[in-house]
Design a protein around this motif. Structure first.
Motif, short mmCIF file in Angstrom:
data_model
loop_
_atom_site.label_atom_id
_atom_site.label_comp_id
_atom_site.label_asym_id
_atom_site.label_seq_id
_atom_site.Cartn_x
_atom_site.Cartn_y
_atom_site.Cartn_z
N TYR A 152 17.94 10.04 -2.17
CA TYR A 152 18.21 10.07 -0.72
C TYR A 152 18.42 11.48 -0.18
CZ TYR A 152 18.89 5.00 -0.79
OH TYR A 152 18.72 3.65 -0.91
N TYR A 153 19.04 12.35 -0.99
CA TYR A 153 19.43 13.66 -0.48
C TYR A 153 18.58 14.81 -1.01
CZ TYR A 153 23.39 10.93 1.08
OH TYR A 153 24.18 9.98 1.67
N GLN A 154 17.46 14.47 -1.65
CA GLN A 154 16.53 15.48 -2.14
C GLN A 154 17.22 16.49 -3.04
OE1 GLN A 154 12.99 15.25 -1.12
NE2 GLN A 154 13.99 13.28 -0.88
N LEU B 80 6.74 -0.45 -9.76
CA LEU B 80 6.17 -0.03 -8.48
C LEU B 80 7.10 1.06 -7.96
CD1 LEU B 80 5.19 -3.44 -6.85
CD2 LEU B 80 3.65 -1.68 -7.75
N CYS B 81 6.53 2.19 -7.56
CA CYS B 81 7.29 3.35 -7.14
C CYS B 81 7.21 3.49 -5.62
CB CYS B 81 6.72 4.62 -7.76
SG CYS B 81 6.44 4.51 -9.53
N LEU B 82 8.36 3.71 -4.99
CA LEU B 82 8.41 3.89 -3.53
C LEU B 82 9.09 5.21 -3.23
CD1 LEU B 82 7.92 2.66 -0.70
CD2 LEU B 82 10.22 1.65 -0.87
N SER B 83 8.36 6.11 -2.57
CA SER B 83 8.95 7.39 -2.18
C SER B 83 9.92 7.16 -1.03
CB SER B 83 7.87 8.38 -1.76
OG SER B 83 7.30 8.00 -0.51
N ASN B 84 10.87 8.08 -0.86
CA ASN B 84 11.82 7.97 0.24
C ASN B 84 11.10 8.09 1.59
OD1 ASN B 84 14.45 7.56 1.21
ND2 ASN B 84 14.75 9.74 1.50
N ASP B 85 10.09 8.94 1.66
CA ASP B 85 9.31 9.06 2.91
C ASP B 85 8.65 7.73 3.27
OD1 ASP B 85 10.02 11.72 3.21
OD2 ASP B 85 8.12 12.49 2.40
N ASN B 86 8.05 7.07 2.27
CA ASN B 86 7.42 5.78 2.55
C ASN B 86 8.44 4.70 2.88
OD1 ASN B 86 4.74 6.51 2.47
ND2 ASN B 86 4.46 6.00 0.32
N ARG B 87 9.60 4.74 2.24
CA ARG B 87 10.66 3.78 2.58
C ARG B 87 11.07 3.97 4.04
NH1 ARG B 87 15.29 1.42 -0.31
NH2 ARG B 87 14.69 2.65 -2.09
N GLU B 88 11.30 5.20 4.43
CA GLU B 88 11.70 5.47 5.82
C GLU B 88 10.62 5.05 6.80
OE1 GLU B 88 14.76 6.41 6.93
OE2 GLU B 88 15.33 6.15 4.82
N GLY C 261 0.79 -1.22 0.00
CA GLY C 261 0.00 0.00 0.00
C GLY C 261 0.83 1.28 0.00
N HIS C 262 2.12 1.16 0.24
CA HIS C 262 3.02 2.31 0.23
C HIS C 262 3.68 2.53 -1.13
CE1 HIS C 262 2.44 1.61 4.50
NE2 HIS C 262 2.87 2.85 4.69
N PHE C 263 3.38 1.66 -2.07
CA PHE C 263 3.91 1.77 -3.43
C PHE C 263 2.83 2.30 -4.37
CE2 PHE C 263 6.77 -1.22 -1.52
CZ PHE C 263 7.95 -1.19 -2.24
N THR C 264 3.27 2.89 -5.46
CA THR C 264 2.38 3.35 -6.52
C THR C 264 2.75 2.61 -7.80
OG1 THR C 264 2.38 5.56 -5.54
CG2 THR C 264 1.56 5.38 -7.79
N TYR C 265 1.76 2.14 -8.53
CA TYR C 265 1.98 1.44 -9.79
C TYR C 265 1.98 2.44 -10.94
CZ TYR C 265 0.88 -1.37 -13.91
OH TYR C 265 0.88 -1.93 -15.16
N VAL D 195 13.83 14.01 -7.94
CA VAL D 195 13.62 12.56 -7.94
C VAL D 195 12.75 12.19 -6.75
CG1 VAL D 195 14.74 10.30 -7.79
CG2 VAL D 195 15.78 12.13 -9.13
N THR D 196 11.58 11.64 -7.05
CA THR D 196 10.62 11.31 -6.01
C THR D 196 10.66 9.84 -5.62
OG1 THR D 196 9.18 13.01 -6.96
CG2 THR D 196 8.16 11.48 -5.42
N PHE D 197 10.98 8.96 -6.57
CA PHE D 197 10.79 7.53 -6.34
C PHE D 197 12.04 6.68 -6.60
CE2 PHE D 197 6.50 8.96 -7.80
CZ PHE D 197 5.82 8.73 -6.61
N ASP D 198 12.06 5.55 -5.90
CA ASP D 198 12.89 4.41 -6.26
C ASP D 198 11.94 3.48 -7.00
OD1 ASP D 198 14.90 2.52 -6.42
OD2 ASP D 198 14.98 2.10 -4.27
N TYR D 199 12.39 2.92 -8.12
CA TYR D 199 11.51 2.14 -8.99
C TYR D 199 11.87 0.66 -8.92
CZ TYR D 199 10.50 6.73 -10.91
OH TYR D 199 10.14 8.05 -11.05
#
Length: 189
Positions: A86-88, A104-112, A25-29, A45-49
């Motif tokens: 990582y460093y915005q 699937l995209c994961l924001s750094n905020d959601n990863r943390e 639920g923390h990922f975006t497709y 850069v918003t996401f890790d893919y």
């Protein structure tokens, strides 16, 4: 397709179905077409893919416009401009699709957030980062100390499915050789 992500988690950590559903639920497709950018030089850069399908390349263009390919990513691989992520910061690399790609995209905020909530997720990402660091070190050492032929043969061994997918000029750029040199390497096989 989320089972691809679940399978990757389960190679490293134990995860319950309800935990995975929460994590997912923390990922975006997202879907990208061939030649579309996941990341562009100069942009935020918003996401890790995490690739569900397709193939992408990460590259840097120097001041002369020469493309330097850093790496490729296929199904079941992660990719982004990690310094920017990582460093915005704004991206210094481009990541574009060599074919239609689903991620699937994961924001750094959601990863943390997930790492704070699940020790095993933090462990998973630490292991993935360690593997990426080793792979990048090996790539750098190969570029510094291997002949073009050795780099080509290693690529054939490690990524046989990629050789057929990649245009010759893209593979040549990744190997750090001219297209002519790559043609000579092809003819010796």
């Amino acid at each position: 397709m989320s089972e691809i992500l679940r399978d990757q988690f389960q190679k490293i950590i134990a995860i319950q179905p309800e935990e995975f559903d929460y994590i997912l639920g923390h990922f975006t497709y997202k879907k990208f077409k061939k030649h579309q950018f996941l990341v562009q030089d100069g942009q935020h850069v918003t996401f890790d893919y995490f690739l569900l399908s397709g193939c992408v390349k990460s590259y840097y263009s120097d001041e002369n416009g020469k493309m330097h390919i850093l790496l490729f990513a296929l199904k079941d691989w992660w990719i982004t401009d990690y310094e920017a992520y990582y460093y915005q910061k704004n991206a210094i690399v481009n990541i574009d699709c060599l074919e239609d790609t689903e991620v699937l995209c994961l924001s750094n905020d959601n990863r943390e957030k997930l790492c704070r909530e699940f020790h095993q997720i933090e462990h998973f990402f630490r292991k993935k980062t360690n593997r990426r660091n080793v792979a990048l070190q090996n790539r750098i050492l190969s570029l510094l100390s291997s002949s073009a032929k050795q780099r080509y043969e290693k690529f054939l061994l490690e990524y046989p499915s990629l050789v057929q997918k990649l245009p010759k000029h893209i593979l040549a750029s990744y190997l750090g050789v001219s297209r002519e040199t790559l043609s000579r390497l092809y003819s010796t096989k």
